[in-house]
Design an enzyme around this catalytic site. Structure first.
Site, PDB file in Angstrom:
ATOM      1  N   LYS A   1       0.538   8.834   1.290  1.00 27.16           N
ATOM      2  CA  LYS A   1      -0.901   8.604   1.388  1.00 27.16           C
ATOM      3  C   LYS A   1      -1.532   9.897   1.908  1.00 27.16           C
ATOM      4  O   LYS A   1      -1.697  10.096   3.113  1.00 27.16           O
ATOM      5  CB  LYS A   1      -1.210   7.437   2.326  1.00 27.16           C
TER       6      LYS A   1
ATOM      7  N   ASP B   1      -3.940  -0.024   5.614  1.00 23.59           N
ATOM      8  CA  ASP B   1      -4.836  -0.994   4.964  1.00 23.59           C
ATOM      9  C   ASP B   1      -4.434  -2.453   5.154  1.00 23.59           C
ATOM     10  O   ASP B   1      -4.719  -3.299   4.289  1.00 23.59           O
ATOM     11  CB  ASP B   1      -4.963  -0.686   3.466  1.00 23.59           C
TER      12      ASP B   1
ATOM     13  N   ASN C   1       0.823  -1.204   0.000  1.00 27.38           N
ATOM     14  CA  ASN C   1       0.000   0.000   0.000  1.00 27.38           C
ATOM     15  C   ASN C   1       0.859   1.257   0.000  1.00 27.38           C
ATOM     16  O   ASN C   1       0.737   2.110  -0.871  1.00 27.38           O
ATOM     17  CB  ASN C   1      -0.934  -0.014   1.214  1.00 27.38           C
TER      18      ASN C   1
END
Length: 284
Positions: free
Chosen positions: A60, A250, A26
């Protein structure tokens, strides 16, 4: 019906060609972990004969909580990507969140990704289009499959037709996602038969309505991926982690890295079967 081919170097991506795996982690947690995960993906995909593009985020920017880990940032992230390319010879996909990031990222990686939450931001789309890079567009959870043609048109107006579309589920009430299997063919149709891929990892998100991070349904990753592959897609998007319970982002939706090979064996078997069928037109 003729399907559009988008080339990532020597990898051809199309709805009627053998599926391409867009897989990795991720977010870049560390240089060493990225090397470890990439090496495992490369080993498995080479063994199974699956075309492969490594995926990770350097930032992110859309985390739920201000306290959540975001990644190493642009400069350090590009250094890690360059080392991965030099070491393993892989193609790389990563996402950008601001127009100013588009060109510096496109100078290093092979595919730049438009995040779902930002897919209608015209300034960002135009900046990404100008790079000339291959683009992966995540379908927003709040946008119907039929509306994706408008986003593709923005890229075309910007002079870039090298567009891949990616479904990652649709809002189903509050804090839940479902995948409309009929939507894949609609996305193909409205985009001029552009390649369509399936992000099974993020489709498994299921939020705690009062929590600071996304939950997930990792136990169902194989069955949801099998359903998507049965449609006949250009590629599969999957994130894995050697220790999902302690992943920095995640983890609840991530495939355990040790399960990658048996998982991909199933996906390849389904893809080979479905794409061996004669085209069947049931519209008339």
């Amino acid at each position: 019906m003729k399907q559009k081919v988008v080339s990532i170097g020597d990898i051809n991506v199309a709805n009627d060609l053998p599926f391409v795996l867009f897989g990795g982690m991720n977010v870049l947690e560390s240089r060493d972990l990225a090397m470890r995960i990439c090496e495992h993906y490369v080993t498995v995909t080479q063994k199974l004969g699956i075309p492969y593009v490594f995926k990770a985020s350097f930032d992110k920017a859309n985390r739920s909580s201000i306290h959540s880990y975001r990644g190493p940032g642009l400069e350090e992230g590009m250094k890690i990507f360059q080392e991965l390319k030099q070491t393993f010879g892989v193609k790389i996909i990563t996402d950008v969140h601001e127009p100013s990031q588009a060109q510096p990222v496109a100078d290093v990686v092979d595919v730049i990704q438009l995040p779902a939450f930002l897919a209608r931001q015209t300034d960002l789309v135009e900046a990404m289009a100008k790079t000339g890079a291959v683009i992966n567009v995540k379908k927003p959870q709040f946008v119907s499959p039929g509306q994706m043609g408008n986003i593709v048109d923005k890229f075309k107006e910007g002079g870039n037709e090298k567009v891949i579309l990616c479904d990652r589920g649709a809002n189903f009430g509050y804090d839940n996602l479902v995948v409309d299997m009929l939507g894949f063919s609609i996305m193909k149709k409205v985009s001029g038969n552009s390649p369509v891929i399936f992000d099974v990892t993020h489709a498994l998100q299921c939020r705690d309505p009062f929590g600071a991070a996304s939950g997930g349904r990792r136990a169902q990753v194989a069955e949801l991926a099998r359903a998507g592959m049965a449609v006949g897609l250009a590629g599969l998007f999957i994130e894995a982690h050697p220790d999902p319970e302690h992943a920095k982002c995640d983890g609840p939706s991530a495939l355990p890295l040790a399960k990658l090979e048996p998982f991909l064996k199933q996906m390849k078997a389904i893809d080979d079967l479905v794409k061996g069928f004669e085209e069947l037109d049931t519209s008339k």
